[in-house]
Design a protein around this motif. Structure first.
Motif, PDB file in Angstrom:
ATOM      1  N   GLU A  64      14.990 -20.306  -9.998  1.00  0.00           N
ATOM      2  CA  GLU A  64      15.364 -18.810  -9.913  1.00  0.00           C
ATOM      3  C   GLU A  64      14.119 -18.129 -10.537  1.00  0.00           C
ATOM      4  N   GLN A  65      13.574 -18.629 -11.514  1.00  0.00           N
ATOM      5  CA  GLN A  65      12.312 -17.613 -11.885  1.00  0.00           C
ATOM      6  C   GLN A  65      11.100 -18.006 -11.395  1.00  0.00           C
ATOM      7  N   ARG A  66      11.092 -19.268 -10.373  1.00  0.00           N
ATOM      8  CA  ARG A  66      10.074 -19.663  -9.703  1.00  0.00           C
ATOM      9  C   ARG A  66       9.943 -18.609  -8.449  1.00  0.00           C
ATOM     10  N   ALA A  67      11.373 -18.372  -8.004  1.00  0.00           N
ATOM     11  CA  ALA A  67      11.472 -17.267  -6.986  1.00  0.00           C
ATOM     12  C   ALA A  67      10.959 -15.814  -6.905  1.00  0.00           C
ATOM     13  N   ARG A  68      10.867 -15.646  -8.372  1.00  0.00           N
ATOM     14  CA  ARG A  68      10.857 -14.179  -8.723  1.00  0.00           C
ATOM     15  C   ARG A  68       9.270 -14.054  -9.175  1.00  0.00           C
ATOM     16  N   LEU A  69       8.678 -15.360  -9.309  1.00  0.00           N
ATOM     17  CA  LEU A  69       7.123 -15.468  -9.691  1.00  0.00           C
ATOM     18  C   LEU A  69       6.521 -15.298  -8.417  1.00  0.00           C
ATOM     19  N   ASP A  70       7.272 -16.013  -7.176  1.00  0.00           N
ATOM     20  CA  ASP A  70       6.527 -16.049  -6.016  1.00  0.00           C
ATOM     21  C   ASP A  70       6.452 -14.541  -5.554  1.00  0.00           C
ATOM     22  N   GLU A  71       7.866 -13.851  -5.977  1.00  0.00           N
ATOM     23  CA  GLU A  71       7.621 -12.209  -5.274  1.00  0.00           C
ATOM     24  C   GLU A  71       6.687 -11.620  -5.971  1.00  0.00           C
ATOM     25  N   VAL A  72       6.400 -11.906  -7.206  1.00  0.00           N
ATOM     26  CA  VAL A  72       5.263 -11.093  -7.866  1.00  0.00           C
ATOM     27  C   VAL A  72       3.749 -11.575  -7.463  1.00  0.00           C
ATOM     28  N   ILE A  73       3.818 -12.645  -6.977  1.00  0.00           N
ATOM     29  CA  ILE A  73       2.512 -13.228  -6.405  1.00  0.00           C
ATOM     30  C   ILE A  73       2.319 -12.681  -5.122  1.00  0.00           C
ATOM     31  N   SER A  74       3.287 -12.578  -4.411  1.00  0.00           N
ATOM     32  CA  SER A  74       2.963 -11.962  -3.162  1.00  0.00           C
ATOM     33  C   SER A  74       2.476 -10.236  -3.488  1.00  0.00           C
ATOM     34  N   LEU A  75       3.275  -9.644  -4.173  1.00  0.00           N
ATOM     35  CA  LEU A  75       2.389  -8.394  -4.545  1.00  0.00           C
ATOM     36  C   LEU A  75       0.944  -8.376  -5.012  1.00  0.00           C
ATOM     37  N   ARG A  76       0.756  -9.320  -5.670  1.00  0.00           N
ATOM     38  CA  ARG A  76      -0.871  -9.525  -6.258  1.00  0.00           C
ATOM     39  C   ARG A  76      -1.573  -9.888  -4.780  1.00  0.00           C
ATOM     40  N   ASP A  77      -1.104 -10.555  -3.946  1.00  0.00           N
ATOM     41  CA  ASP A  77      -1.776 -10.858  -2.674  1.00  0.00           C
ATOM     42  C   ASP A  77      -1.989  -9.619  -1.854  1.00  0.00           C
ATOM     43  N   HIS A  78      -0.567  -8.797  -1.777  1.00  0.00           N
ATOM     44  CA  HIS A  78      -0.685  -7.538  -1.105  1.00  0.00           C
ATOM     45  C   HIS A  78      -2.063  -6.631  -1.468  1.00  0.00           C
ATOM     46  N   TYR A  79      -1.942  -6.467  -2.809  1.00  0.00           N
ATOM     47  CA  TYR A  79      -3.200  -5.495  -3.470  1.00  0.00           C
ATOM     48  C   TYR A  79      -4.250  -6.127  -2.960  1.00  0.00           C
ATOM     49  N   GLU A  80      -4.821  -7.394  -3.113  1.00  0.00           N
ATOM     50  CA  GLU A  80      -6.130  -7.618  -2.787  1.00  0.00           C
ATOM     51  C   GLU A  80      -6.270  -7.533  -1.515  1.00  0.00           C
ATOM     52  N   GLU A  81      -5.149  -7.713  -0.633  1.00  0.00           N
ATOM     53  CA  GLU A  81      -5.438  -7.576   0.968  1.00  0.00           C
ATOM     54  C   GLU A  81      -5.809  -5.955   1.235  1.00  0.00           C
ATOM     55  N   LEU A  82      -5.219  -5.068   0.494  1.00  0.00           N
ATOM     56  CA  LEU A  82      -5.569  -3.663   0.603  1.00  0.00           C
ATOM     57  C   LEU A  82      -7.166  -3.584   0.632  1.00  0.00           C
ATOM     58  N   PHE A  83      -8.017  -4.151  -0.396  1.00  0.00           N
ATOM     59  CA  PHE A  83      -9.385  -3.962  -0.476  1.00  0.00           C
ATOM     60  C   PHE A  83      -9.890  -4.845   0.659  1.00  0.00           C
ATOM     61  N   VAL A  84      -9.408  -6.100   1.095  1.00  0.00           N
ATOM     62  CA  VAL A  84      -9.906  -6.822   1.922  1.00  0.00           C
ATOM     63  C   VAL A  84     -10.011  -6.123   3.389  1.00  0.00           C
ATOM     64  N   SER A  85      -8.735  -5.408   3.909  1.00  0.00           N
ATOM     65  CA  SER A  85      -8.669  -4.753   4.820  1.00  0.00           C
ATOM     66  C   SER A  85      -9.655  -3.616   5.061  1.00  0.00           C
ATOM     67  N   VAL A  86      -9.882  -2.810   4.104  1.00  0.00           N
ATOM     68  CA  VAL A  86     -10.674  -1.652   4.271  1.00  0.00           C
ATOM     69  C   VAL A  86     -12.084  -2.115   4.054  1.00  0.00           C
ATOM     70  N   LEU A  87     -12.440  -3.307   3.280  1.00  0.00           N
ATOM     71  CA  LEU A  87     -13.870  -3.983   3.489  1.00  0.00           C
ATOM     72  C   LEU A  87     -14.187  -4.406   4.950  1.00  0.00           C
ATOM     73  N   THR A  88     -13.161  -4.960   5.479  1.00  0.00           N
ATOM     74  CA  THR A  88     -13.179  -5.340   6.790  1.00  0.00           C
ATOM     75  C   THR A  88     -13.731  -4.119   7.990  1.00  0.00           C
ATOM     76  N   GLN A  89     -12.728  -3.369   7.775  1.00  0.00           N
ATOM     77  CA  GLN A  89     -12.976  -1.971   8.616  1.00  0.00           C
ATOM     78  C   GLN A  89     -14.565  -1.424   8.225  1.00  0.00           C
ATOM     79  N   ALA A  90     -14.940  -1.371   7.073  1.00  0.00           N
ATOM     80  CA  ALA A  90     -16.220  -0.756   6.676  1.00  0.00           C
ATOM     81  C   ALA A  90     -17.299  -1.713   7.468  1.00  0.00           C
ATOM     82  N   ILE A  91     -16.947  -3.186   7.573  1.00  0.00           N
ATOM     83  CA  ILE A  91     -18.144  -4.072   7.985  1.00  0.00           C
ATOM     84  C   ILE A  91     -18.057  -3.698   9.578  1.00  0.00           C
ATOM     85  N   GLU A  92     -16.869  -3.613  10.218  1.00  0.00           N
ATOM     86  CA  GLU A  92     -16.487  -3.527  11.482  1.00  0.00           C
ATOM     87  C   GLU A  92     -17.341  -2.191  12.005  1.00  0.00           C
TER      88      GLU A  92
END
Length: 580
Positions: free
Chosen positions: A477-505
């Motif tokens: 159960e804790q592993r499932a909660r941890l996975d949810e939080v890790i997905s939030l962390r990945d989402h936050y990084e993807e915000l920067f990766v997405s804007v970086l991609t747009q700036a490069i393109e």
């Protein structure tokens, strides 16, 4: 006014007839009713217990004339359902106890776990105090206990006469138990730490039973109020009109209960539907009782003794599932406004957060998270205890357990809160329409740096990472909660990766791997958590200048203004441009 209130479809006629025969018998105030002696035990036990609708129909019929027997049947049903579910999970298929009195898992006033447990070698220490429902004299006590150092719940069947248990009867079908004893594994119901689902379902069934009890009182109060109405009025009196409104509300409450009972029989999650059914039934009962009392004061046809008996029955029923306020809190906790993305204003390339919560938190939760963030950063994760966090807040560890069931749960919540604050601040910038990608990227870096300084303890926890502390120490159960939080962390990084991609393109940044480029961006700003400490006299302007310096620094690196001369670039690993 003639209205009929039939039982739910499919309820066997023999059980309805048996319940009406019992209802016609007076309840002995000096004797405790027995579910077994009343011929009702077969409803709860056996290999195939009766459907929820049948139990609830019988409880409804008994609730007004036989309130104590109704409460005893409710307790027997909920305990039998829990014991049957838990016994089925054991490797040895022991036959569960014939009957048990059921202890509350949570204190209804504070919401804290009523009972706690911890392992002591091969035994278990169970401690706590809580209310119980039931009427079977000498029956064991079914207790759901939260583990003190893990996000888990175990169920125990405790002999009520064992040393370390004090049980006082506070009502005809309820009491209070104080427990402090060590028991062997033979007193466990089901596997250790695997009783949370059974606990939640048992609580939900208690709410359904309490709703049926309230509906039974409402039916009896309706009959009393209708019988007190004048018969010779040419037009409906005000009392009749008020009673019609109450009857309409009751019909809706009864329909809610029938729907929840159907869902319960189908094995669906009824945690919130049961709370809705109980709140609706309770409010309907109070309104109908008030209308009946009002009619009684103005009519010689009223039966004051019958109304007093209904008020007594309503009081007895309160023990089944606790106060209306507790159910309101439960239902309110399930009503969370979701953050809806503004699709019309957002680039389709932008990632969306996996269910982030709103930024506002209840005061007590915010205080606990603040204290925990400070503690986890002032000491190591292993050295921090919930007692220390409670001491910093001036509360007991039990107050923390009400919200977070283990240290791992609390650490994950602090990490999640850090990410939620960051996402709430940065995502609107990332999605701002009409602004150049490189300008948005600068403002995102600036905002991230400000977040680091504004919420330093939280950001230090976020920089520590989750996996290093929790991997190998958590359950599924804790592993499932941890996975949810890790997905939030990945989402936050993807915000920067997405804007970086747009700036490069858009040609605003040189060609480069945007995912690799995001790593030193975060590294430079997150390293602030290692050296930054607010200085005496530091102002908001000072922090803004520092954030601007950091944002300018990382953007300058991304522009790759400096290119090493031929022959001076150190050899890099072949896969450096392709991070995993």
């Amino acid at each position: 006014m003639t209205l009929s209130w039939p039982s739910a479809p499919g309820v066997p006629a023999r059980w309805l007839a048996h319940a009406r025969r019992l209802a016609a018998q007076p309840e002995d105030a000096g004797a405790l009713p027995s579910v077994a002696q009343s011929g009702l035990a077969a409803l709860c036990g056996g290999q195939q217990p009766s459907p929820s609708a049948t139990l609830l129909a019988v409880i409804e019929i008994l609730s007004a004339p036989r309130p104590t027997l109704s409460a005893a049947l409710a307790a027997a049903w909920c305990a039998a359902a829990a014991m049957g579910e838990l016994a089925a999970t054991r490797a040895r298929r022991e036959r569960p106890a014939a009957a048990a009195n059921l202890a509350e898992a949570l204190d209804p006033a504070s919401g804290r776990p009523a009972f706690l447990t911890r392992a002591e070698g091969r035994s278990w220490r169970v401690q706590g105090e809580g209310r119980w429902i039931g009427s079977e004299t000498g029956a064991p006590l079914l207790v759901f206990a939260h583990h003190t150092e893990a996000d888990a719940v175990s169920a125990f069947l405790l002999p009520v006469d064992a040393p370390g248990i004090e049980s006082d009867r506070t009502g005809p079908a309820s009491g209070t138990a104080r427990v402090d004893l060590s028991v062997g594994p033979g007193h466990l119901l089901g596997a250790a730490g695997q009783a949370r689902d059974a606990m939640l379902r048992s609580d939900a069934l208690r709410r359904l039973a309490a709703a049926a009890q309230a509906n039974g009182v409402t039916l009896a109060a309706y009959a009393q109020a209708a019988g007190a109405l004048p018969l010779d009025d040419a037009a409906p009196s005000l009392g009749a009109q008020e009673l019609a409104v109450c009857a309409s509300a009751f019909a809706a409450a009864r329909a809610l209960l029938h729907e929840a009972a159907t869902a319960a029989h189908a094995g669906q999650n009824i945690r919130l539907p049961s709370a809705m059914a109980l709140l609706s039934a309770g409010e309907s009962a109070e309104r109908m009782l008030a209308a009946a009392m009002k009619s009684a004061g103005a009519s010689p046809l009223a039966d004051p003794a019958a109304l007093q008996a209904l008020l007594r029955a309503r009081h007895i029923h309160q023990a089944t599932a606790g106060t209306q306020e507790a159910q309101t809190v439960l239902l309110a906790g399930g009503i969370r406004p979701s953050l809806s993305p503004t699709a019309s204003r957002t680039s389709s390339a932008m990632p969306h957060a996996p269910n982030p919560r709103t930024a506002e938190l209840p005061d007590r939760v915010a205080e606990i998270l603040d204290a925990a963030a400070d503690a986890f950063t002032q000491q190591t994760y292993d050295a921090t205890t919930l007692d220390q966090i409670g001491d910093a807040l001036g509360v007991t560890k039990g107050s923390i357990y009400h919200h977070y069931r283990s240290k791992a749960h609390l650490f994950t919540a602090v990490y999640q809160r850090a990410l939620e604050m960051n996402i709430a601040t940065v995502e609107p910038i990332a999605r701002q329409p009409g602004a150049r990608a490189i300008d948005r990227l600068y403002r995102m870096a600036y905002a991230h740096a400000m977040q680091v300084m504004k919420h330093l303890s939280y950001q230090r926890v976020a920089v520590q990472g989750l996996e290093s502390h929790l991997m190998g120490r958590i359950n599924e159960e804790q592993r499932a909660r941890l996975d949810e939080v890790i997905s939030l962390r990945d989402h936050y990084e993807e915000l920067f990766v997405s804007v970086l991609t747009q700036a490069i393109e858009a040609g605003e940044l040189p060609r480069q791997n945007p995912r690799l480029a995001a790593k030193p961006l975060f590294g430079a700003i997150n390293w602030t958590t290692m050296w930054y400490q607010p200085r005496p006299g530091e102002t908001a302007a000072d922090r803004e200048r520092l954030a601007a310096h950091l944002a300018t620094f990382v953007l300058s690196g991304l522009t790759q203004a400096y290119q090493p001369a031929a022959g001076t670039q150190a050899d890099a690993p072949a896969d450096a441009a392709h991070p995993h």
